[in-house]
Design a protein around this motif. Structure first.
Motif, PDB file in Angstrom:
ATOM      1  N   THR A 192      -3.855 -30.080 -24.117  1.00 13.04           N
ATOM      2  CA  THR A 192      -5.108 -30.688 -23.692  1.00 13.04           C
ATOM      3  C   THR A 192      -6.224 -29.662 -23.815  1.00 13.04           C
ATOM      4  O   THR A 192      -5.979 -28.453 -23.874  1.00 13.04           O
ATOM      5  CB  THR A 192      -5.041 -31.196 -22.237  1.00 13.04           C
ATOM      6  N   GLU A 201      -6.713 -34.516 -26.007  1.00 15.68           N
ATOM      7  CA  GLU A 201      -5.260 -34.356 -25.986  1.00 15.68           C
ATOM      8  C   GLU A 201      -4.697 -34.499 -27.391  1.00 15.68           C
ATOM      9  O   GLU A 201      -5.212 -35.245 -28.221  1.00 15.68           O
ATOM     10  CB  GLU A 201      -4.679 -35.446 -25.082  1.00 15.68           C
ATOM     11  N   LEU A 250       2.369 -22.098 -19.440  1.00 18.33           N
ATOM     12  CA  LEU A 250       3.392 -22.668 -18.568  1.00 18.33           C
ATOM     13  C   LEU A 250       3.110 -24.158 -18.428  1.00 18.33           C
ATOM     14  O   LEU A 250       2.107 -24.550 -17.845  1.00 18.33           O
ATOM     15  CB  LEU A 250       3.382 -21.993 -17.203  1.00 18.33           C
ATOM     16  N   PRO A 251       3.965 -24.974 -18.993  1.00 18.54           N
ATOM     17  CA  PRO A 251       3.683 -26.410 -18.960  1.00 18.54           C
ATOM     18  C   PRO A 251       3.803 -27.000 -17.565  1.00 18.54           C
ATOM     19  O   PRO A 251       4.563 -26.513 -16.740  1.00 18.54           O
ATOM     20  CB  PRO A 251       4.747 -27.004 -19.887  1.00 18.54           C
ATOM     21  N   ASP A 252       3.025 -28.056 -17.352  1.00 17.23           N
ATOM     22  CA  ASP A 252       3.188 -28.807 -16.113  1.00 17.23           C
ATOM     23  C   ASP A 252       4.461 -29.653 -16.258  1.00 17.23           C
ATOM     24  O   ASP A 252       5.126 -29.594 -17.298  1.00 17.23           O
ATOM     25  CB  ASP A 252       1.933 -29.635 -15.816  1.00 17.23           C
ATOM     26  N   PRO A 253       4.845 -30.424 -15.277  1.00 15.39           N
ATOM     27  CA  PRO A 253       6.098 -31.189 -15.358  1.00 15.39           C
ATOM     28  C   PRO A 253       6.171 -32.164 -16.547  1.00 15.39           C
ATOM     29  O   PRO A 253       7.255 -32.559 -16.953  1.00 15.39           O
ATOM     30  CB  PRO A 253       6.142 -31.948 -14.038  1.00 15.39           C
ATOM     31  N   THR A 254       5.022 -32.528 -17.124  1.00  6.90           N
ATOM     32  CA  THR A 254       5.030 -33.441 -18.276  1.00  6.90           C
ATOM     33  C   THR A 254       5.089 -32.696 -19.599  1.00  6.90           C
ATOM     34  O   THR A 254       5.072 -33.320 -20.652  1.00  6.90           O
ATOM     35  CB  THR A 254       3.775 -34.340 -18.262  1.00  6.90           C
ATOM     36  N   SER A 307       2.772 -30.430 -20.580  1.00  7.87           N
ATOM     37  CA  SER A 307       1.399 -30.295 -21.036  1.00  7.87           C
ATOM     38  C   SER A 307       0.856 -28.897 -20.770  1.00  7.87           C
ATOM     39  O   SER A 307       1.090 -28.328 -19.710  1.00  7.87           O
ATOM     40  CB  SER A 307       0.513 -31.326 -20.324  1.00  7.87           C
ATOM     41  N   VAL A 308       0.148 -28.334 -21.745  1.00  8.41           N
ATOM     42  CA  VAL A 308      -0.556 -27.065 -21.583  1.00  8.41           C
ATOM     43  C   VAL A 308      -2.018 -27.277 -21.978  1.00  8.41           C
ATOM     44  O   VAL A 308      -2.348 -28.225 -22.674  1.00  8.41           O
ATOM     45  CB  VAL A 308       0.066 -25.930 -22.423  1.00  8.41           C
ATOM     46  N   GLU A 309      -2.874 -26.364 -21.534  1.00  5.23           N
ATOM     47  CA  GLU A 309      -4.307 -26.480 -21.798  1.00  5.23           C
ATOM     48  C   GLU A 309      -4.773 -25.329 -22.679  1.00  5.23           C
ATOM     49  O   GLU A 309      -4.335 -24.193 -22.523  1.00  5.23           O
ATOM     50  CB  GLU A 309      -5.068 -26.451 -20.472  1.00  5.23           C
ATOM     51  N   GLN A 329       5.628 -16.265 -19.265  1.00  7.46           N
ATOM     52  CA  GLN A 329       4.225 -16.074 -19.614  1.00  7.46           C
ATOM     53  C   GLN A 329       4.052 -14.759 -20.362  1.00  7.46           C
ATOM     54  O   GLN A 329       3.296 -14.682 -21.315  1.00  7.46           O
ATOM     55  CB  GLN A 329       3.364 -16.082 -18.349  1.00  7.46           C
ATOM     56  N   LYS A 349      -2.942 -21.827 -21.339  1.00  6.85           N
ATOM     57  CA  LYS A 349      -2.135 -21.879 -20.120  1.00  6.85           C
ATOM     58  C   LYS A 349      -0.778 -22.418 -20.536  1.00  6.85           C
ATOM     59  O   LYS A 349      -0.540 -23.618 -20.538  1.00  6.85           O
ATOM     60  CB  LYS A 349      -2.811 -22.750 -19.072  1.00  6.85           C
TER      61      LYS A 349
END
Length: 173
Positions: free
Chosen positions: A133, A165, A89-93, A95-97, A63, A87
């Motif tokens: 997203t 998205e 740091l991607p989630d497990p898929t 994806s960032v926001e 980060q 944000k």
């Protein structure tokens, strides 16, 4: 992350130094950035989140390297006109926001679209990032136009919030 430069804007990534200056106040931030800092460049919620962002940058090397967002600086006027939150740091898929704020006096001039598109393009080029997203209020016509203009598609409605998205695979080179 280095500065991202567009036709009209510099996107300056949040660093410890910048966040600390923002916590101290607008005169210190203006000194550090060598730009004019408008008094309404940030909203109250963001102002209260600055210490948390500083902690995140300190505690998470990834980060800290990529930042938590960027300040939006108008190149010609050397003025801080808003910010992007990312944000990263991607989630497990993967994806960032993303989110954005432009001060009222600089709205409806294309700066939100220009800044958000540039940040999305940069983000989707990073390893492990598969999609970006964004959310906006269903009544916020300006934000809906920005998200449509930069190529995002509406995927879901959650109460009064619209979820948008853009996937890496949807980008046309």
């Amino acid at each position: 992350m280095e500065n991202v430069v567009t036709k009209s804007l510099y996107l300056v990534p949040f660093t410890q130094e910048i966040i600390k200056a923002a916590i101290i106040g607008n005169p210190e931030l203006a000194r550090v950035l060598a730009v004019t800092v408008l008094p309404n460049w940030r909203n109250e919620i963001f102002g209260k989140s600055l210490p948390t962002i500083a902690d995140i940058l300190c505690e998470n090397p990834l980060q800290s390297e990529w930042g938590w967002g960027s300040l939006i600086i108008h190149k010609a006027e050397k003025t801080l006109i808003g910010y992007l939150m990312l944000k990263i740091l991607p989630d497990p898929t993967g994806s960032v926001e993303i989110g954005y704020i432009i001060v009222p006096s600089y709205r409806q001039q294309g700066y939100a679209s220009e800044a958000t598109k540039a940040m999305m393009d940069w983000t989707l080029c990073q390893p492990g990032i598969e999609k970006v997203t964004a959310g906006c209020d269903a009544d916020n016509i300006a934000s809906k136009r920005v998200l449509e203009k930069i190529g995002m598609r509406l995927i879901e409605t959650r109460g009064k919030a619209l979820i948008w998205e853009l996937c890496k695979t949807e980008i046309i080179e």
